[in-house]
Design an enzyme around this catalytic site. Structure first.
Site, PDB file in Angstrom:
ATOM      1  N   VAL A 194       0.836  -1.198   0.000  1.00  0.00           N
ATOM      2  CA  VAL A 194       0.000   0.000   0.000  1.00  0.00           C
ATOM      3  C   VAL A 194       0.877   1.257   0.000  1.00  0.00           C
ATOM      4  O   VAL A 194       0.559   2.252  -0.664  1.00  0.00           O
ATOM      5  CB  VAL A 194      -0.969   0.003   1.209  1.00  0.00           C
ATOM      6  CG1 VAL A 194      -1.772   1.299   1.262  1.00  0.00           C
ATOM      7  CG2 VAL A 194      -1.909  -1.198   1.140  1.00  0.00           C
ATOM      8  N   CYS A 195       1.981   1.216   0.709  1.00  0.00           N
ATOM      9  CA  CYS A 195       2.850   2.389   0.865  1.00  0.00           C
ATOM     10  C   CYS A 195       3.266   3.030  -0.458  1.00  0.00           C
ATOM     11  O   CYS A 195       3.142   4.250  -0.611  1.00  0.00           O
ATOM     12  CB  CYS A 195       4.077   2.040   1.700  1.00  0.00           C
ATOM     13  SG  CYS A 195       3.679   1.454   3.357  1.00  0.00           S
TER      14      CYS A 195
END
Length: 188
Positions: A47-48
């Site tokens: 996700v980062c």
């Protein structure tokens, strides 16, 4: 978590990767302008990079507002450079990527997940006086949206420069604001 809203950021010193160099960053760098401190769990994850890429795509808009972005994870500045050099998404980042391997910054902002040694997804908007005006913390699997953050920054800047006015829900730049008064009670 106690509320950090309207509190002054605590002192810190760290090393960051920015513009192809390692640079020193401290709490003093966040004062005198609007800043976003954007915590994320770890480099080389899932996700980062979508969040950091979204911020990179919107960075010019933040700069137009006089806002600097500081992305922070508990990784080192060396890891930030390696990620920047190896990922097309992260390679487009022009904002500051701060390393927090000592966890000091993550503890200051109360986002450290102690047992994992990583930070929660925490977003902090800091005014030029070094006071926190916006806090958003999401669970690890929930990515944030830079356009929504831009809207919130604009609202915070508007309220700061227009004492006596507030921005209602879904407020966007140019929309009507409210002037809280006894006359409005029960009429909204």
């Amino acid at each position: 978590m106690s509320s950090l809203i309207n509190t002054e950021i605590l002192p810190f010193k760290a090393t960051a990767f920015h513009a192809g160099k390692f640079v020193d960053v401290s709490d003093a760098d966040l004062k005198g302008k609007w800043s976003v401190v954007f915590f994320y769990p770890a480099d080389f994850t899932f996700v980062c990079p979508t969040e950091l890429g979204d911020l990179a795509d919107n960075y010019a808009e933040f700069k137009k507002l006089g806002v600097e972005i500081y992305a922070v994870s508990t990784d080192t500045h060396f890891t930030h450079k390696a990620w920047h050099d190896s990922s097309e998404t992260i390679g487009k980042i022009e904002y500051v990527m701060v390393g927090d391997p000592t966890h000091a910054i993550s503890k200051n902002f109360e986002v450290l997940i102690e047992e994992a040694g990583i930070a929660n997804r925490g977003t902090f908007v800091i005014d030029p006086q070094g006071k926190i005006q916006i806090i958003e913390i999401t669970a690890g699997g929930i990515g944030r949206d830079a356009s929504e953050l831009l809207r919130k920054v604009k609202a915070a800047q508007y309220v700061a420069s227009h004492p006596g006015e507030v921005c209602p829900a879904k407020w966007k730049e140019g929309d009507a604001t409210l002037a809280p008064s006894l006359d409005l009670v029960g009429k909204i």
